[in-house]
Design a protein around this motif. Structure first.
Motif: not given
Ligand code: 13P
Ligand code: SF4
Length: 311
Positions: A226-235, A173-178, A201-205
């Protein structure tokens, strides 16, 4: 003490297996016999010949393994490794919700307690939720719990109108689309990868939405760098391992001063605690046999459907 060497010795002596989720720290992932997402861990637990399973993940993952293997000893390195999403769905409240909606099929995300699974018709993970929901007729009345973001996402990709439990994971829930849009200015060629537990909102981008295993597979196969990864950082550990020439950037949370894209529960486990768990054969996951008898049915159903679908 060389914990890694001792863990190897104890594993052989006790016929134990170490399973680790992608959200564990890199050193734990490196000593695990199997590393995977929630679905893979359940599949591995269901077929292991080991006498002891050390489940390096959170409590509900240990419970799933125990319910599938009641005769085995299932250990989690730190019993306090819970899950905010599982906590957002207390079994007594979920039971009242289910009872208030007779005639509904109950589909629960694996991130639930065994007691919630015992109230469920079929369990899903983020790897198979879409396919399992689609295996029901279009007009099936479905309750989906507990993750509202995953539920909304599955509703949108399947055209269903499942009734959703209002739960969420505090990390996703913490990830920010901005902040992601801001980061894209720095990395204009980067693709955004997002776990379906993230907000709409995050899934939309996002360029790709999927379970941890799906995001990993996508990143490795992609011809992008290059990839911006919106999930827990362990992956990021396994992503970097499988694609050393690519750049993985953790998506920033709302509050840049916190390490909120780390799951504080997952990160409670350490290599030292794995060693102690193996040595002392505790903390051990125990599930009330009556609850386990009911909870195993929807988990096995999920494994059967996944096997049929080749997942
Ligand atoms: P997956 O392992 O299905 O990707 O789920 C992630 C998660 O939040 C586990 O707690
Ligand atoms: Fe639970 Fe979220 Fe941690 Fe996964 S990341 S274990 S859903 S709190």
């Amino acid at each position: 003490m060389d914990y890694v060497k001792e863990i190897e010795r104890l594993k052989k002596e006790k016929n134990a297996v170490i399973m680790g989720h992608y959200y564990q720290t890199g050193d734990i992932q490196d000593i695990a016999d199997y590393v995977g997402d929630s679905l893979a861990l359940a599949q591995q637990a269901a077929k292991t010949y080991a006498d002891i399973i050390v489940l390096c993940g959170v409590h509900f993952m240990g419970e799933t393994a125990k319910v599938l293997c009641p005769d085995k000893k299932v250990l989690v390195p730190d019993m306090a490794a819970g899950c905010s999403l599982a906590d957002s769905c207390p079994a007594n409240q979920f039971e009242a919700f289910v009872k208030a909606h007779p005639g509904y099929t109950v589909i629960s995300y694996v991130n639930t307690t065994a007691a919630v699974k015992a109230l469920t018709d079929v369990v899903v993970t983020s790897s198979n939720a879409k396919q399992i929901v689609e295996s029901f007729p279009k007009d099936e009345k479905i309750i989906f719990g507990p993750d509202r973001n995953l539920g909304n996402y599955i509703n949108s990709v399947t055209g269903r109108n499942m009734l959703l439990w209002d739960g969420a994971c505090h990390v996703h829930e913490q990830f920010s689309v901005e902040k992601i849009i801001e980061l894209k200015k720095q990395y204009p060629d980067a693709l955004v990868l997002a776990h379906p537990e993230c907000k709409k909102t995050v899934l939309t981008v996002a360029d790709h939405v999927g379970s941890t295993a799906a995001l990993l597979k996508f990143a490795v196969k992609s011809d992008k760098k290059e990839f911006i990864v919106a999930t827990e950082s362990g992956i990021l550990h396994e992503m970097q391992k499988q694609a050393p020439d690519k750049v993985f950037i953790p998506a920033p949370p709302n509050d840049s001063t916190c390490a909120c894209n780390d799951c504080n529960y997952m990160k409670l486990n350490t290599v030292e605690k794995v060693y102690k768990a193996l040595r002392d054969e505790q903390p051990e996951i125990l599930v009330d046999p009556e609850v386990a008898k009911e909870a195993v049915k929807p988990i096995k159903k999920m494994l059967e459907i996944s096997a049929k679908l080749g997942l």
